[in-house]
Motif scaffolding. Structure first.
Motif, mmCIF file in Angstrom:
data_model
loop_
_atom_site.group_PDB
_atom_site.id
_atom_site.type_symbol
_atom_site.label_atom_id
_atom_site.label_comp_id
_atom_site.label_asym_id
_atom_site.label_seq_id
_atom_site.Cartn_x
_atom_site.Cartn_y
_atom_site.Cartn_z
ATOM 1 N N ARG B 216 -8.320 10.477 2.536
ATOM 2 C CA ARG B 216 -6.917 10.792 2.325
ATOM 3 C C ARG B 216 -6.074 9.904 3.216
ATOM 4 O O ARG B 216 -6.536 9.460 4.262
ATOM 5 C CB ARG B 216 -6.646 12.263 2.666
ATOM 6 N N ILE B 217 -4.841 9.663 2.788
ATOM 7 C CA ILE B 217 -3.933 8.846 3.591
ATOM 8 C C ILE B 217 -2.691 9.665 3.918
ATOM 9 O O ILE B 217 -2.162 10.373 3.055
ATOM 10 C CB ILE B 217 -3.509 7.564 2.828
ATOM 11 N N ALA B 218 -2.267 9.596 5.178
ATOM 12 C CA ALA B 218 -0.987 10.190 5.563
ATOM 13 C C ALA B 218 -0.092 9.056 6.045
ATOM 14 O O ALA B 218 -0.536 8.199 6.814
ATOM 15 C CB ALA B 218 -1.185 11.218 6.669
ATOM 16 N N VAL B 219 1.154 9.036 5.571
ATOM 17 C CA VAL B 219 2.097 8.005 5.995
ATOM 18 C C VAL B 219 3.107 8.659 6.926
ATOM 19 O O VAL B 219 3.684 9.694 6.610
ATOM 20 C CB VAL B 219 2.823 7.387 4.785
ATOM 21 N N MET B 220 3.272 8.035 8.095
ATOM 22 C CA MET B 220 4.124 8.638 9.112
ATOM 23 C C MET B 220 5.367 7.781 9.315
ATOM 24 O O MET B 220 5.293 6.550 9.304
ATOM 25 C CB MET B 220 3.331 8.720 10.417
ATOM 26 N N TYR B 221 6.499 8.440 9.477
ATOM 27 C CA TYR B 221 7.736 7.728 9.791
ATOM 28 C C TYR B 221 8.554 8.557 10.767
ATOM 29 O O TYR B 221 8.861 9.715 10.480
ATOM 30 C CB TYR B 221 8.546 7.472 8.510
ATOM 31 N N GLU B 227 4.438 11.131 3.420
ATOM 32 C CA GLU B 227 3.639 11.214 2.204
ATOM 33 C C GLU B 227 2.189 11.404 2.604
ATOM 34 O O GLU B 227 1.702 10.787 3.549
ATOM 35 C CB GLU B 227 3.790 9.931 1.363
ATOM 36 N N ILE B 228 1.488 12.298 1.893
ATOM 37 C CA ILE B 228 0.088 12.529 2.211
ATOM 38 C C ILE B 228 -0.652 12.898 0.930
ATOM 39 O O ILE B 228 -0.116 13.610 0.084
ATOM 40 C CB ILE B 228 -0.069 13.631 3.299
ATOM 41 N N GLY B 229 -1.863 12.367 0.780
ATOM 42 C CA GLY B 229 -2.623 12.682 -0.432
ATOM 43 C C GLY B 229 -3.911 11.891 -0.478
ATOM 44 O O GLY B 229 -4.191 11.093 0.433
#
Lengths: 281, 313
Positions: B216-221, B227-229
């Motif tokens: 899974r990938i989580a995008v952090m800002y 966004e996570i999925g």
């Protein structure tokens, strides 16, 4: 132990390190042999006073105003110089390292408090503070050693703090925290061995400096009256400067050689301990 | 089954002279056993701070964190307890090993601190783990500066694994390595995962690496997850304009979508973040609503996204 031996070996292969070590070994031998070669001590009046060097083959370096032979004075003086130099530098090193390591590692108000204390010591002229301490408490070897160490440690503290500040951000230190190592162990077992090189180099200069301060105090008449130090001879020579300058010159040469040999060793250590110059076997 | 790691609204705010610096600002995530969660984002978005909270170098100021169902405290005993569950691999293979200690000492140190085994047992453990990570017995005698970058990273991995943790936090663990060595270390991590059932929190700014290794990938800002999925889903059906811009910034034609925005400017200050959606100052599709209300993570298709206007289409 093996590390210390290999360090000596590498030092001996360095030109100025070799000269420095030979000189310092000679001075160590002088202080070790003083009691055996001159069992009467440095205070005995052995011949006529104010004998110039070479005037009498029994006293190659001459005698002082009381007819005391200058050679035993030099031998016993070496003892005092080395003893005070090494113990004052050692005490300064321990205080400075502990203060610097604590300030650098814990930071925050601990750092602020310790560094203000360090500043306070550094703003007072060093030699004046030493004179004041000896003048107030009294001239004895422990007091003189204390008076020298108490003004010398701030330099070490600043040096160690700067290195600890740099090293504590390294990932290997973070990793030690993650595995649950205690802070004390991190500071003394993980961080400090990595800032040993500048500490060792500074230590040799510190010993030289302490020897000079001790001689200066004795020159001013603030030496321990019960021991013969090079400064004691300088103090006697001061009154005779016009007609017997050799009385000043003889102990001065001994001081210069000792301090120079320690500085040479310091230079050599700097090269030997510098990892960028280190050749791997 | 219980997740290995669960955080809920995890926060780390530093007090600064100009107000609270929101390094980590409400992170909720889970990592299951044997799973790899990839965490991506620009530098300064709080990835490393989150990692440091999880391994216990920093203490979160809010929210909850549980590792194997346990909320770790800060006392020495719980630090030791946490060390057996979570370990970390660092980015810089030159700074992560104490230059004065032998490789064997470096690897056995966690055991020694935890008071596990005798000297001989620890040595045997070091030998076994060294073999697992692809080091030879003679490497154990070496000092770190005698090893290559890849070998050093293997030593770091061995040190991290010697306590048999369940979760490994890899903070830019391959970013400092040559590309060929990167591939070796990534494959080693994948092999170890299969063999030991490890979970990874894999932090990187390199999306291609994360896509390769993560489930899974989580995008952090700016301290938040936008966004996570599932990894391929996020990669192909990226919904958040920030994710789109990040992937579009990869210099690889195949990954690019022509209409995706190009990122301009820097990450805003986490001391004084923009009102509403933190990304709106750099977002190509920002509208007035974005300044007024902050988008929360909502489920869109197979993954979750924090954007008012992202939709499955």
């Amino acid at each position: 132990m093996r590390g210390a031996l290999s360090l000596l070996g590498r030092l001996a292969r360095h030109p100025s390190g070799l000269i420095g070590m030979v000189l310092i070994l000679a001075i160590v031998a002088m202080s070790a042999l003083a009691g055996i070669l001159y069992p009467d001590g440095p205070w005995t009046m052995a011949g006529p006073p104010r004998l110039w060097p070479g005037a009498d083959p029994r006293f190659p370096l001459g005698t002082d105003t009381f007819g005391r032979d200058l050679i035993p004075a030099l031998f016993y003086g070496a003892r005092v110089s080395l003893l005070v130099g090494v113990s004052a530098a050692g005490a300064a090193l321990v205080i400075g390292t502990v203060v610097g390591a604590i300030a650098g590692y814990w930071g925050g108000w601990v750092d602020d408090a310790l560094m203000r204390l360090t500043d306070a010591f550094q703003t007072v002229p060093n030699f004046l503070l030493s004179i004041a301490i000896v003048g107030i408490i009294g001239a004895s070897l422990p007091v003189i050693t204390f008076a020298i160490a108490i003004v010398a440690w701030p330099m070490i503290a600043r040096l160690v703090r700067a290195d600890v500040l740099r090293l504590r951000t390294y990932d290997f230190v973070q990793s030690c925290k993650i595995i649950g190592m205690s802070d004390l162990r991190i500071v003394f077992q993980q961080i400090l061995p990595n800032c040993l090189a500048p500490i060792i180099v500074t230590a040799s200069v510190l010993v030289a400096n302490s020897i000079i301060v001790e001689a200066s105090l004795a020159f001013l008449g603030l030496g321990d009256p019960n021991v013969m130090s090079w400064g004691t001879v300088l103090n006697i020579g001061r009154q005779e400067l016009r007609n017997g300058w050799y009385l000043t010159a003889v102990p001065a040469v001994a001081l210069v050689l000792t301090v120079m040999s320690l500085n040479l060793i310091g230079d050599a250590l700097n090269d030997v301990l510098n990892p960028r110059l280190k050749e791997r076997k | 089954m219980n997740p290995v790691l669960r955080t809920e609204a995890l926060e780390l705010h530093h007090a600064t002279a100009r107000g609270a610096l929101r390094a980590v600002d409400g992170i909720t995530l889970e990592i299951a056993k044997g799973e790899t969660l990839g965490l991506v984002g620009e530098s300064g978005c709080g990835k490393s701070t989150l990692a440091r909270c999880i391994v216990g170098i920093q203490n979160p100021t809010g929210g909850t964190l549980s590792i194997e169902g346990v909320h770790p405290g800060t006392s020495r005993a719980t630090r030791l307890e946490r060390a057996r569950n979570v370990q970390m691999i660092f980015q810089d293979p030159w700074g992560a090993l104490n230059p004065r200690l032998s490789v064997e000492r470096i690897i056995t140190e966690p055991l020694q601190v935890a008071g596990i085994g005798t000297r001989a047992e620890r040595r045997a453990a070091a030998l076994a783990i060294a073999q697992k990570v692809g080091l030879s017995p003679y490497h154990l005698e070496r000092l770190p500066h005698e090893l290559s970058g890849g070998q050093r990273q293997r030593v770091s991995i061995a040190r991290a694994l010697v306590l048999n943790p369940n979760l490994l936090v890899c903070d830019e663990a391959v970013s400092a390595l040559d590309v060929s060595v990167q591939a070796q270390v990534l494959n080693l991590l994948l092999d170890l995962q299969k063999e030991l059932g490890l979970s990874y929190l894999f932090i990187s700014h390199d999306l291609a690496v994360v896509r390769y290794i993560a489930n899974r990938i989580a995008v952090m800002y700016l301290g938040r997850i936008v966004e996570i999925g599932p990894a391929e889903d996020v990669w192909i059906h990226r919904l958040h304009p920030y994710t789109q811009a990040l992937i579009n910034a990869i210099p690889d034609e195949a990954a690019r979508q022509d209409d995706a925005p190009i990122l301009e400017g820097d990450v805003p200050s986490p001391v004084n973040p923009p009102s509403g959606c933190p990304f709106r100052t750099r977002c190509p599709i920002a509208r007035t609503e974005c300044a007024e209300s902050r988008p929360e993570l909502r489920r869109v298709g197979t993954h979750e996204v924090a954007c008012h206007f992202a939709d499955a289409g």
